[in-house]
Each structure stands twice: as structure tokens, then as C-alpha cells.
Write an enzyme that holds these catalytic residues in place. Structure first.
Site, mmCIF file in Angstrom:
data_model
loop_
_atom_site.group_PDB
_atom_site.id
_atom_site.type_symbol
_atom_site.label_atom_id
_atom_site.label_comp_id
_atom_site.label_asym_id
_atom_site.label_seq_id
_atom_site.Cartn_x
_atom_site.Cartn_y
_atom_site.Cartn_z
ATOM 1 N N ASP A 3 0.981 -1.191 0.208
ATOM 2 C CA ASP A 3 -0.131 0.003 -0.019
ATOM 3 C C ASP A 3 0.911 1.335 0.027
ATOM 4 O O ASP A 3 0.310 2.271 0.127
ATOM 5 C CB ASP A 3 -0.863 0.081 1.145
ATOM 6 C CG ASP A 3 -2.083 1.021 1.038
ATOM 7 O OD1 ASP A 3 -2.586 1.364 0.004
ATOM 8 O OD2 ASP A 3 -2.456 1.823 1.934
ATOM 9 N N ASP A 10 -3.059 -5.201 -4.763
ATOM 10 C CA ASP A 10 -2.414 -3.988 -5.021
ATOM 11 C C ASP A 10 -0.931 -4.083 -5.588
ATOM 12 O O ASP A 10 -0.279 -2.997 -5.754
ATOM 13 C CB ASP A 10 -2.409 -2.974 -3.793
ATOM 14 C CG ASP A 10 -3.875 -2.351 -3.373
ATOM 15 O OD1 ASP A 10 -4.654 -2.380 -4.434
ATOM 16 O OD2 ASP A 10 -4.257 -1.874 -2.556
ATOM 17 N N ASP A 53 -13.886 -0.657 6.605
ATOM 18 C CA ASP A 53 -12.966 -0.041 5.888
ATOM 19 C C ASP A 53 -12.234 0.968 6.612
ATOM 20 O O ASP A 53 -10.716 1.087 6.265
ATOM 21 C CB ASP A 53 -13.364 0.836 4.675
ATOM 22 C CG ASP A 53 -13.743 0.116 3.481
ATOM 23 O OD1 ASP A 53 -13.441 -1.186 3.276
ATOM 24 O OD2 ASP A 53 -14.790 0.646 2.813
#
Length: 472
Positions: free
Chosen positions: A133, A171, A321
Site C-alpha cells: 500500500d 495492489d 474499511d
């Protein structure tokens, strides 16, 4: 591991896939979501190859998932039946996001052994790449690539010989903006080694690499990156839309375009995360626990498309989230909202949606009958999230509530949780969602929202069902 939250947001976040991790014996996972621009679909996919996952494959449902534990512990909760039927009943990915070299093999065996005994195929999400990330809300991972390589080999040692679906590093291919060209090359080489290690340990494992999603990198760019990451030699395909909201149709089209850009190799296919894309993306690209979303297609390998091996729930619905609650925490109100917005129960004809009309409000007596606590939970350039607690300080139970206030600046709500919000200019009305309509004397209700602003100055006053509240 205790994951970071969204307390520090960059001034301009890049388009990315939302991450919502699950808390399990293997560690607590975290969440991010997506923004970005729509991708054109000018690339035309060629003939799709045959799928590598047999149709009718039974996916593994973890009996120890957060939602399963909540359903078992709350049989009398009014939300429980819908959450049980539409979420807890479904197989979902199990995340491995905690760097635990000494236990990882046994952690994996704790999943694959019961899955094999049940004749089912587990979905395992591997999330431990260094610099994951790019230092954002899901920062962490192994300390370096050598450590990561060893950790992946230990992970693979727990797979056994049965079939499994591996979601390899969300990701990791799409988000590389923090890496130099050499660091990106080194990461991609490590991902290729990871795929090879998993296949070597368990030839029946199906490895899917990070395909991003349809509102991020172009299909050609994503294909080039995946090629550099070894997808042609050491993977079975790609995954898209992990923890995101893009429609299944857009993701299938995008995945086929990526496969086409790779030359449509016969051994590669795609899987799509449909866990909460039933209503598509949130307006304005809201990414953190946006309201109005819905569960999507139930997990299945019967996709009706030979290029798409499965529709999966990689991100467990109902796990925050980081805005509605601590990232990775199961929230029954969020789960209920997602589930009740779904079109039908699994394997049954469409059912009548739960009623949305709230009970008639009880008008509180005049005077101080409520107290409101308004807190800025997170703030970044141009945006913020706020938590609101409303306490009933009157002498009568509130059955159905409507809280009103006026923002002192240019605040604009983009999404909310635990409440339905409407805004006209600076005036805002927040109302209950039915299941949280009743507030007993001395009790309270919590909700929150995300918004845009150049100022986070709080409202000066609130009214609950027309009566003034004290505020802090």
C-alpha cells in the site's frame, strides 16, 4: 498485528483498490477503497480459453469467520436472519496479512485441512509484500523481499495437496508509485517466485495475481506489469475488483481486455470480487464504507463465462474499511445494510426487501431531551470523517429519530453509515435505518459520515425530532 487506520490521508490519494481485511487467528486485516476515472473499453478480447476451475466447485466457508461468530452469538437480533442468510451462509476469503514466520505454516493448515476434509476449496488471500500500500492505510508487510520469499515458502508448505484459490497480494502490481524502477522490478521478481513456490508445494493450487480494477490502470498497462511479474509462467490468472465496488460487467470486460493484451494464453483466466458491488460504485467515488452499497453476485465458479473462473467474495461484507469502525472489524449494521440491499437470498427467487419505513417518531418533551457528541474522527486535505453520538436524556423512549443540524462552512456529506442522510445547502437531516430506530431513556445511538470540506468546524446546534439538544 494492529493495522493502521485512515487517520492520516494523503492530500491526493491515487486510484486504488479498497482493502478490507478480516480479523482471524492469523491477524487483523485492514481496509482501503477505490477512486479513479472510468476506463475506456476499446480493446477487444479474443476467444476465451477454457476455465481452470471446474464449474460446481464447492468453495470453503470458514466456520470461525467474524460474521459466523456474530450470527451464532446474536440469535435474537432483528438483523440476524438477513445477515445469516445472505452473508454468513457464503464462502469468503481468509486473509493472511500478519507477518508470523513461526506460525504461518500451521495457520494455513488450520484452513486447508478442514476444507479438504469437507471436499471444499478455500480462498486464501496473501497480503504480506514489503512496502504494501506504499505506506498508506494498509502499510506493513514483511521486512524485506528475502524475508517475504521465505514467508511465502512457509505459507505454501501449509497448503497440502488439495485444490485452493490463492489471491496473491492485492495492489502489489497495480500500486507501485512509491517504488523506484529497480524496486518495482525486484518486487515483480519476488511475486513470480511466490507463484512458483506455491505451485511447487501444491500443483493443485490456483494462483491469481493482482489485476487492479476497471477504473485504475489501463488493460494494456496492467498486462505489461503482470507479464513482468511472471503471470505467464507462474500463475493461473488475475483477480480484479478486490474490496471494490465496480460492476461485475465492467470487471469481466476489463479482465478479458487484460487477458487479450497478454495474448489470450490458454492457461490464464480471471476471478472477480463481487462481495459488495451489487449497486456499483458510490457517487463521487466515495471509498471508505460508503452507504448505499449492496452485496453482489454470490460466490460461485459457475460464471457462464469460460474466461472467468469464479465470482468470489474476497472482501468479507460487513467488515469496516476504517470509517464506520476500526478497519477489519465486523459491524452488523454495515453487514445488514449491504445484505438487505441485495436483490435476493442465495439460490432462491427474489424476495421482498425488508421494509424501509421507520416507526412513527415519539415527540420528545420540550426542554433538554438529548445530548449530541460530534467528533472529527479523521481529516485530510479536502476531506474528513465525523462520528456522532446521540443520547436520549429525556423521560420517554424515542421510537424513530431525525437529527438535524446546519454546517457552519462548506462541508458536504458524501457517504454515511448507521444513518440515512440528506443535505440541502448547509442543512443536514440524519434519520435512523429502522433497526436502530429505538433509543431507550439513557441510551444512545451512533452514526458517522464522510465528507468534503475546507473547514472541519463543528455545527453549533442540533435538534432531535424537533427538540433542541445539548452538544459537545
Amino acid at each position: 498485528m494492529t493495522p493502521p487506520t485512515h487517520a492520516s490521508r494523503p492530500a491526493a490519494a491515487p486510484p486504488r483498490g479498497s482493502r478490507l481485511r478480516r480479523a482471524a487467528a492469523i491477524g487483523l486485516a485492514t481496509g482501503l477503497a477505490a477512486t479513479g476515472i472510468a476506463l475506456g473499453t476499446g480493446i477487444t478480447a479474443g476467444a476465451a480459453p477454457q476455465g481452470s476451475l471446474p464449474t460446481g466447485t464447492q468453495l470453503y466457508k470458514d466456520p470461525n469467520s467474524q460474521v459466523a461468530r456474530w450470527v451464532a452469538a446474536n440469535p435474537g437480533d432483528s438483523r440476524q436472519p438477513v445477515i445469516s442468510r445472505r452473508i454468513a451462509s457464503q464462502p469468503q476469503a481468509i486473509w493472511f496479512s500478519s507477518y508470523s514466520p513461526s506460525t504461518i505454516t500451521d495457520d494455513v493448515k488450520a484452513v486447508t485441512t478442514p476444507a479438504a476434509a469437507a471436499g471444499q476449496v478455500p480462498v486464501l488471500a496473501v497480503y504480506e509484500i514489503p512496502d504494501r500500500d506504499c505506506g498508506g492505510a494498509s502499510a506493513g508487510g514483511a521486512p524485506d523481499l528475502a524475508s517475504y520469499d521465505a514467508w511465502v515458502r512457509d505459507f505454501a508448505a501449509g497448503l497440502g495437496s488439495g485444490r485452493s484459490i490463492i489471491i496473491l497480494e492485492p495492489d502489489s502490481v497495480s500500486l507501485t508509485t512509491c517504488l523506484t524502477a529497480q524496486e518495482q522490478s525486484d518486487r515483480f521478481a519476488s511475486l513470480s517466485r511466490a507463484g512458483a513456490a506455491i505451485h511447487s508445494a501444491d500443483p493443485n493450487a490456483k494462483v491469481y495475481m493482482d489485476g487492479g480494477h476497471s477504473a485504475w490502470n489501463s488493460a494494456t498497462e496492467q498486462a505489461n506489469r503482470l507479464r513482468d511479474a511472471g503471470i505467464l509462467a507462474n500463475a493461473d490468472g488475475l483477480f480484479t475488483n478486490v474490496s471494490n465496488f465496480n460492476t461485475t460487467a465492467n470487471e469481466v470486460n476489463f479482465a478479458k481486455n487484460v487477458l487479450a493484451a497478454l495474448g489470450n494464453p490458454s492457461g490464464l483466466h480471471a476471478v472477480v470480487d463481487t462481495s459488495r458491488n451489487g449497486n456499483g460504485p458510490a457517487p463521487g467515488g466515495a471509498w471508505c464504507d460508503p452507504s448505499g452499497r449492496a452485496i453482489g453476485t454470490y460466490p460461485t465458479t459457475d460464471t457462464g463465462d469460460a474466461a472467468i473462473d469464479a465470482f468470489l467474495w474476497v472482501k468479507p461484507p460487513g467488515e469496516a474499511d476504517g470509517c464506520a469502525g476500526a478497519a477489519g472489524t465486523f459491524l452488523p449494521d454495515v453487514a445488514y445494510a449491504l445484505a438487505s440491499a441485495g436483490t435476493s437470498d442465495p439460490t432462491t427467487p427474489p424476495t421482498t426487501a425488508p421494509p424501509t419505513t421507520t416507526p412513527p417518531p415519539t415527540t420528545p418533551p420540550s426542554g433538554g431531551t438529548c445530548a449530541v457528541t460530534y467528533t472529527i474522527a479523521n481529516a485530510w486535505t479536502g476531506g474528513f470523517t465525523a462520528d456522532v453520538t446521540v443520547r436520549n436524556t429525556g423521560s420517554a423512549t424515542v421510537n424513530g429519530w431525525s437529527l438535524r443540524w446546519t454546517f457552519p462552512g462548506d462541508q458536504k456529506i458524501t457517504s454515511a453509515w448507521n444513518a440515512r442522510t440528506t443535505q440541502s445547502g448547509a442543512a443536514v437531516t440524519a434519520t435512523d435505518l429502522g433497526y436502530n430506530a429505538t433509543v431507550p431513556v439513557g441510551g444512545s445511538v451512533d452514526f458517522g459520515f464522510q465528507g468534503t470540506t475546507s473547514s472541519t468546524a463543528p455545527p453549533s446546534s442540533f435538534t432531535l425530532n424537533g427538540a433542541a439538544c445539548s452538544s459537545s
